[in-house]
Design an enzyme around this catalytic site. Structure first.
Site, mmCIF file in Angstrom:
data_model
loop_
_atom_site.group_PDB
_atom_site.id
_atom_site.type_symbol
_atom_site.label_atom_id
_atom_site.label_comp_id
_atom_site.label_asym_id
_atom_site.label_seq_id
_atom_site.Cartn_x
_atom_site.Cartn_y
_atom_site.Cartn_z
ATOM 1 N N ASN A 15 0.804 -1.235 0.000
ATOM 2 C CA ASN A 15 0.000 0.000 0.000
ATOM 3 C C ASN A 15 0.836 1.285 0.000
ATOM 4 O O ASN A 15 0.432 2.288 -0.590
ATOM 5 C CB ASN A 15 -1.018 -0.002 1.146
ATOM 6 C CG ASN A 15 -0.399 -0.154 2.501
ATOM 7 O OD1 ASN A 15 0.708 -0.674 2.651
ATOM 8 N ND2 ASN A 15 -1.104 0.276 3.534
ATOM 9 N N HIS A 43 9.246 -8.008 -0.693
ATOM 10 C CA HIS A 43 8.137 -7.090 -0.904
ATOM 11 C C HIS A 43 6.883 -7.868 -1.298
ATOM 12 O O HIS A 43 6.939 -9.061 -1.617
ATOM 13 C CB HIS A 43 8.504 -6.069 -1.984
ATOM 14 C CG HIS A 43 7.988 -4.693 -1.706
ATOM 15 N ND1 HIS A 43 6.773 -4.466 -1.077
ATOM 16 C CD2 HIS A 43 8.501 -3.460 -1.973
ATOM 17 C CE1 HIS A 43 6.576 -3.157 -0.964
ATOM 18 N NE2 HIS A 43 7.614 -2.524 -1.492
ATOM 19 N N ALA A 44 5.741 -7.183 -1.264
ATOM 20 C CA ALA A 44 4.488 -7.796 -1.705
ATOM 21 C C ALA A 44 4.603 -8.204 -3.168
ATOM 22 O O ALA A 44 5.242 -7.521 -3.972
ATOM 23 C CB ALA A 44 3.329 -6.822 -1.512
ATOM 24 N N SER A 45 3.954 -9.300 -3.514
ATOM 25 C CA SER A 45 4.129 -9.876 -4.844
ATOM 26 C C SER A 45 3.479 -9.066 -5.965
ATOM 27 O O SER A 45 3.733 -9.346 -7.143
ATOM 28 C CB SER A 45 3.577 -11.305 -4.867
ATOM 29 O OG SER A 45 4.357 -12.154 -4.055
ATOM 30 N N GLY A 75 1.961 -5.410 7.674
ATOM 31 C CA GLY A 75 0.976 -6.155 6.903
ATOM 32 C C GLY A 75 -0.164 -6.624 7.761
ATOM 33 O O GLY A 75 -0.529 -5.993 8.758
ATOM 34 N N GLU A 126 4.105 -4.038 12.453
ATOM 35 C CA GLU A 126 3.105 -2.974 12.295
ATOM 36 C C GLU A 126 1.984 -3.583 11.492
ATOM 37 O O GLU A 126 2.110 -3.841 10.296
ATOM 38 C CB GLU A 126 3.720 -1.756 11.595
ATOM 39 C CG GLU A 126 2.860 -0.514 11.710
ATOM 40 C CD GLU A 126 1.990 -0.259 10.496
ATOM 41 O OE1 GLU A 126 0.797 -0.644 10.564
ATOM 42 O OE2 GLU A 126 2.473 0.298 9.515
ATOM 43 N N LEU A 127 0.858 -3.822 12.163
ATOM 44 C CA LEU A 127 -0.215 -4.610 11.574
ATOM 45 C C LEU A 127 -1.442 -3.739 11.304
ATOM 46 O O LEU A 127 -1.322 -2.562 11.007
ATOM 47 C CB LEU A 127 -0.522 -5.805 12.478
ATOM 48 C CG LEU A 127 0.718 -6.637 12.869
ATOM 49 C CD1 LEU A 127 0.348 -7.766 13.808
ATOM 50 C CD2 LEU A 127 1.436 -7.168 11.637
ATOM 51 N N CYS A 162 -3.269 1.519 7.008
ATOM 52 C CA CYS A 162 -3.500 1.019 8.366
ATOM 53 C C CYS A 162 -3.886 2.154 9.312
ATOM 54 O O CYS A 162 -4.674 1.953 10.229
ATOM 55 C CB CYS A 162 -2.254 0.315 8.885
ATOM 56 S SG CYS A 162 -1.833 -1.182 7.980
ATOM 57 N N GLU A 208 -11.463 -4.578 10.314
ATOM 58 C CA GLU A 208 -10.842 -3.456 9.628
ATOM 59 C C GLU A 208 -11.384 -3.373 8.204
ATOM 60 O O GLU A 208 -11.374 -4.358 7.470
ATOM 61 C CB GLU A 208 -9.319 -3.631 9.582
ATOM 62 C CG GLU A 208 -8.612 -2.501 8.846
ATOM 63 C CD GLU A 208 -7.101 -2.666 8.796
ATOM 64 O OE1 GLU A 208 -6.401 -1.659 8.615
ATOM 65 O OE2 GLU A 208 -6.624 -3.809 8.952
#
Length: 454
Positions: free
Chosen positions: A131, A155-157, A206, A228-229, A262, A359
């Site tokens: 994000n 990193h994110a895919s 994430g 950090e969620l 987040c 969330e």
């Protein structure tokens, strides 16, 4: 999902990537281990110059990097340019302050000389989200590398080109080979990497399940983690608030990054006396936001990052409506290509609806009414999350109570929650633990060593 760039505004697969083999992962870990042995001895002055070079590259090429972000995850281009420049700011912050933050601290004791020193740990694995694909990485990498650690980025895919661009920035800035590496791997390889003896710690931004998985693996191997969620941040507006300023901030806070943040304000807790006016003004502003191609500079709301996020968000909205919640604006996916969901406001939300416990990761504002400050604080705290909180009041006594009683890693009074290199950032409860940024952030991944000399 494989490792690929898929344009969220069109659904087009732009480019696919081949994940690293086990042999390539081994080579990367060996390189990181070798690089650390030399890099830890590099002076702060030299590290600082390289980090300043990285900041220069980010600023000089902000539009180029912004286009990569927008292409891969749909962030409006103006916000993506701002993200590249903010990433430069965290590089400069640690380039200028790391030596002071990590200087030996003298302590009086029964020794003739005693002090606390800060020493790097080694290779740190960073599992980062899509994000904020540049900012999240640089706010880890700048302090970690300035402390003398080396970084491994998973990193994110869905943002592989961002990941590769970041590694290239550090290389072109002058950092030695192996000091920062991007590993194009799927989540199924994280266990293999974090449990390797050459990896000394891990950080993850994430989802809660992803954080729990990494922390469990690290814990089994006695390795430190910073998490950090998720967050379901409250935005409390009381009677004395500047209502116009609060509404403006509310729209910005909810729509940031197409609502996929987040620390975005998600639950708007309004004192009853001002609720009608707040709802009316907010609905007008939501309805007027321009939705469209995120590459256009006047677009205010772009697509969600993936079709799955769109489906999950709409499912949450529809479940709330089925239970009796009212839709003031939006409420259905747009009938067009891409992952577009309109700015949406839900009100009259019944207890037990998903809005109370889940969330909402997208442009959906959840409005609740309360009759007192006590009710506002109780409702704000009635969540498993504790990342940030924003509260609006000019009453000093109310401000003091909100500061002390809201259960969050950050409380902002008369302002929206944001991250700033000068202030520590992180959450409590199921929003995670540990801190990024400021002096606290650079101290997370060092050996805080006691030295005692006779």
């Amino acid at each position: 999902m494989g490792i690929a760039t898929i344009n969220p505004a069109t659904g087009e697969t732009v480019k696919t990537f081949t994940a690293l083999t086990d042999a390539e992962i081994e080579n990367a870990l060996a390189l990181a281990d070798r690089a650390f042995r030399d890099y830890r001895r590099i002076s702060f002055d030299t590290r600082s110059q390289w980090m300043q070079n990285a900041a220069n590259l980010l600023e000089e090429n902000a539009e180029t990097y912004a286009k990569i972000m927008t292409l891969e995850m749909g962030k409006p281009i103006t916000a993506a340019i701002a993200e590249a420049k903010k990433s430069a700011s965290v590089c400069r912050y640690y380039a200028e302050n790391a030596a002071q933050f990590l200087a030996d601290v003298p302590v009086s004791s029964d020794a003739s000389n005693s002090f606390v020193s800060y020493e790097p740990l080694g290779a740190i694995l960073a599992v980062m989200p899509w994000n904020f694909p540049f900012w999240q990485v640089f706010r880890f990498a700048a302090p970690a590398l300035m402390a003398g650690n080396v970084g491994l980025l998973k990193h994110a895919s869905n943002v592989p080109q961002c990941a590769l661009a970041i590694a290239e920035i550090f290389q072109n800035a002058g950092f030695p080979d192996g000091v920062f590496q991007t590993l194009l791997v799927g989540s199924n390889k994280v266990a293999q990497i974090i449990t390797d003896d050459r990896v000394k710690a891990g950080t993850l931004t994430g989802s809660e399940p992803a954080g729990a998985s990494l922390a469990s693996l690290a814990g089994q191997n006695i390795k430190k983690t910073v998490l950090e969620l998720g967050g379901s941040d409250p935005f409390i507006v009381l009677e004395s608030a500047d209502l116009n300023a609060a509404v403006e901030a509310a729209v910005t806070a909810r729509m940031l990054n197409n609502g996929q943040s987040c620390i975005a304000a998600k639950r708007f807790i309004l004192i009853s006396s001002i609720a009608d006016e707040f709802e009316r003004c907010m609905a007008e502003k939501f309805a007027a936001l321009k939705i469209g191609d995120p590459m256009l500079p006047d677009t205010e709301v772009g697509p969600l990052a993936t079709p799955d996020i769109l489906m999950e968000l709409d499912d949450q909205v529809q479940r709330c409506v089925e239970l009796g919640a009212k839709v003031l604006t939006g409420g259905q996916p747009l009938n067009c290509p891409g992952n577009f969901y309109p700015p949406t406001i839900l009100t009259q939300i019944p207890e037990g609806a998903p809005a109370y416990s889940e969330e909402f990761f997208g442009p959906v504002a959840l409005i609740f009414r309360v009759n007192s400050l006590d009710e506002a604080i109780t409702l704000a705290n009635s969540t498993i999350f504790g990342l940030g909180a924003s509260a609006w009041t000019t009453n000093q006594a109310e401000q003091e109570r909100l500061i002390r009683e809201l259960e969050a890693g950050a409380v902002f009074i008369n302002g929206l929650v944001k991250s700033d290199p000068r202030l520590p950032f992180g959450g409590i409860k199921r929003s995670g633990y540990g801190r990024e940024l400021s002096i606290q952030g650079i101290h997370e991944f060092v050996n805080i060593k006691t030295v005692w000399m006779k």
